[in-house]
Design a protein around this motif. Structure first.
Motif, short mmCIF file in Angstrom:
data_model
loop_
_atom_site.label_atom_id
_atom_site.label_comp_id
_atom_site.label_asym_id
_atom_site.label_seq_id
_atom_site.Cartn_x
_atom_site.Cartn_y
_atom_site.Cartn_z
N ASP A 1 2.53 -8.47 4.38
CA ASP A 1 1.14 -8.08 4.65
C ASP A 1 1.02 -6.56 4.69
O ASP A 1 0.10 -5.98 4.10
CB ASP A 1 0.66 -8.68 5.97
N PHE A 2 1.96 -5.93 5.38
CA PHE A 2 1.93 -4.47 5.50
C PHE A 2 2.21 -3.82 4.16
O PHE A 2 1.51 -2.89 3.74
CB PHE A 2 2.95 -4.01 6.54
N CYS A 3 3.22 -4.30 3.45
CA CYS A 3 3.59 -3.72 2.15
C CYS A 3 2.46 -3.87 1.14
O CYS A 3 2.24 -2.98 0.30
CB CYS A 3 4.86 -4.37 1.61
N ASP A 4 1.73 -4.97 1.21
CA ASP A 4 0.60 -5.16 0.29
C ASP A 4 -0.48 -4.12 0.52
O ASP A 4 -1.12 -3.64 -0.42
CB ASP A 4 0.01 -6.57 0.46
N VAL A 5 -0.68 -3.75 1.79
CA VAL A 5 -1.68 -2.72 2.11
C VAL A 5 -1.25 -1.38 1.53
O VAL A 5 -2.05 -0.68 0.89
CB VAL A 5 -1.87 -2.60 3.64
N VAL A 6 0.02 -1.01 1.75
CA VAL A 6 0.51 0.28 1.25
C VAL A 6 0.50 0.29 -0.28
O VAL A 6 0.08 1.27 -0.90
CB VAL A 6 1.93 0.57 1.77
N ARG A 7 0.92 -0.80 -0.88
CA ARG A 7 0.94 -0.83 -2.35
C ARG A 7 -0.47 -0.72 -2.91
O ARG A 7 -0.69 -0.06 -3.93
CB ARG A 7 1.61 -2.10 -2.86
N ALA A 8 -1.44 -1.34 -2.27
CA ALA A 8 -2.83 -1.25 -2.75
C ALA A 8 -3.30 0.20 -2.75
O ALA A 8 -4.06 0.62 -3.64
CB ALA A 8 -3.74 -2.11 -1.89
N PRO B 1 5.15 5.46 4.37
CA PRO B 1 6.40 4.71 4.17
C PRO B 1 6.18 3.20 4.25
O PRO B 1 5.31 2.72 4.98
CB PRO B 1 7.29 5.20 5.31
N PHE B 2 6.96 2.46 3.49
CA PHE B 2 6.98 1.00 3.61
C PHE B 2 7.83 0.58 4.80
O PHE B 2 7.60 -0.48 5.40
CB PHE B 2 7.55 0.38 2.33
N SER B 3 8.83 1.38 5.14
CA SER B 3 9.75 1.04 6.24
C SER B 3 9.07 1.20 7.59
O SER B 3 8.31 2.14 7.82
CB SER B 3 10.99 1.93 6.18
N ILE C 1 0.21 4.70 9.06
CA ILE C 1 0.31 6.13 9.32
C ILE C 1 -0.62 6.92 8.40
O ILE C 1 -0.77 6.58 7.22
CB ILE C 1 1.78 6.61 9.15
N PRO C 2 -1.30 7.96 8.88
CA PRO C 2 -2.09 8.82 7.99
C PRO C 2 -1.18 9.45 6.94
O PRO C 2 0.02 9.59 7.13
CB PRO C 2 -2.67 9.87 8.93
N GLN C 3 -1.77 9.87 5.82
CA GLN C 3 -0.97 10.34 4.70
C GLN C 3 -0.39 11.73 4.91
O GLN C 3 0.44 12.17 4.12
CB GLN C 3 -1.81 10.32 3.43
N ALA C 4 -0.82 12.43 5.94
CA ALA C 4 -0.29 13.77 6.20
C ALA C 4 -0.12 13.94 7.70
O ALA C 4 -0.02 12.95 8.44
CB ALA C 4 -1.22 14.83 5.61
#
Length: 415
Positions: free
Chosen positions: A227-234, A266-268, A390-393
């Motif tokens: 679920d989390f990885c799908d959000v980051v990949r999107a 990060p995905f981790s 996490i925010p991107q910066a």
């Protein structure tokens, strides 16, 4: 606002609000920063000082919380804490350590946070809450206090002889942090440089086919991780969103510069949990950096691209030895050497967050959209713990936003 409109660096980027923002790299008129902008212009990225861009990918003017008039750094303490400390309805107690949150009531009715137990100069006191308890102890200690107070994963608390008040296995999980890696290069004699971070850019992987193949070949993950990885990949799948930040910074040594890379999301994910019922014991922190191999591959690809910057276009005029890194033996030339260098040299950025995430409870969330801890009536968490992603910066401005929103929620404004 475009870069061409940011010529007067004595003018704050945002004229309103307690925290003033300025552009120190523009004030220093660093020729290398200008060359950096040209490199990214040639890559198709405009340089912008827009504080609210419509896309994350692009070259940015480095911003800092420095008052452009006084040249002094602005902080939550100077701009919020100082003025608030003069209010008659605020008491600040120093040299005090919160031991746990005190609760009354139990399921099926929502539990009420009736106050906190604190230690002051070795003496234990109970402080009663008239309305609610707001927990703002940071990504490590907010989760720690919840677990010490009986909010967490049942078996973990039972093994530490802590009575369970509210079951929530998400407490202390979802720990996220940015990882960065820097490379040092020598400059030609006489190159004028500034101080600190001068330039930065948010970049997707330039080869979109390469990115798709990297994601498609990723090893399987658990349902919760998926679920989390799908959000980051999107996010990463959008060409307007960045998977890494690259930056240029000067470290106080003449004729040397650092170029760095930092993964944006990060995905981790790691965890932070208590090890005993003793409030004096530090939590066990497991950041699990690079536990998802996607993170290592994404950063490795960006590190390979970064290695070529010193020999690229107008930047090449400033570097010695054809832009070789120092020492030359650490040069990364392929994906495997980049991975190896990252494993040995990547460091934390101290942007820890996520251990009391604002997400649906069934997906590991700890607080709801009003920042109230699930299962409680009046306990809120207001810090970086609540970030589901996490925010991107640098998360500083996002933490300010969370605090401002929490203040409105507590006051009942715009709820």
């Amino acid at each position: 606002m475009g870069i061409d409109s940011v010529s007067n660096t004595d003018k704050p980027a945002s004229p309103d609000g307690p925290i003033q923002v300025s552009f120190p790299s523009l004030a220093q008129e660093n020729p290398m920063a200008k060359a950096w902008n040209e490199v990214f212009r040639d890559m198709g990225y405009k340089t912008t000082a827009d504080l609210f861009p419509t896309q994350s990918a692009g070259n940015r003017c480095y911003t800092a919380a420095i008052d452009p008039q006084t040249k002094k750094r602005m902080s939550a303490d100077s701009q919020y804490g100082g003025p608030a400390s003069k209010r008659p309805n605020l008491t600040i107690i120093t040299e005090a350590t919160v031991l746990r949150i005190l609760f009354s009531g139990s399921s099926p009715a929502k539990t009420v946070a009736k106050g906190v137990e604190v230690s002051i100069n070795g003496e234990t006191y109970s402080i009663t809450a008239n309305k609610e308890v707001v927990l703002s102890a940071g990504a490590f200690h907010s989760a720690k206090l919840l677990e010490l107070s009986g909010v967490g994963q049942p078996n973990r608390l039972r093994n530490l002889d802590i009575p369970l008040v509210i079951e929530n296995a998400g407490v202390g999980e979802n720990l996220q942090n940015h990882v960065m890696c820097m490379r040092t290069f020598e400059l030609d004699q006489g190159v004028k440089v500034g101080d600190g971070v001068q330039s930065l850019a948010f970049l997707p992987l330039q080869d979109r086919t390469q990115q798709k193949e990297t994601f498609d070949n990723a090893p399987p993950v658990t349902r919760n991780e998926k679920d989390f990885c799908d959000v980051v990949r999107a996010i990463f799948d959008s060409p307007d969103e960045a998977s890494c930040i690259v930056f240029m910074t000067f470290i106080g040594l003449p004729n040397f510069v650092n170029l760095g890379v930092m993964q944006s999301i990060p995905f981790s994910r790691g965890s932070s949990h208590i090890v005993s019922a003793n409030p004096d014991d530090k939590p066990r922190i497991d950041p699990r950096f690079f536990s998802n191999p996607l993170d290592l591959d994404i950063m490795a690809y960006h590190l390979l691209a970064l290695e070529k910057f010193p020999s690229t276009g107008p930047l090449s005029a400033f570097f010695k030895n054809d832009g070789q890194c120092i020492p030359p033996s650490t040069a990364v030339t392929d994906l495997e050497s980049a991975r190896k260098y990252l494993r040995e040299n990547a460091v934390t950025t101290y942007h820890s967050c996520g251990t009391a995430a604002m997400s649906p409870r069934e997906k590991g969330g700890v607080v709801d959209q009003d920042l109230v801890v699930y299962g409680t009536k009046n306990l809120r968490v207001v810090d970086a713990s609540i970030f589901p992603v996490i925010p991107q910066a640098n998360p500083m401005s996002t933490v300010y936003a969370v605090a401002e929103r929490a203040a409105d929620l507590i006051k009942g404004v715009g709820a």
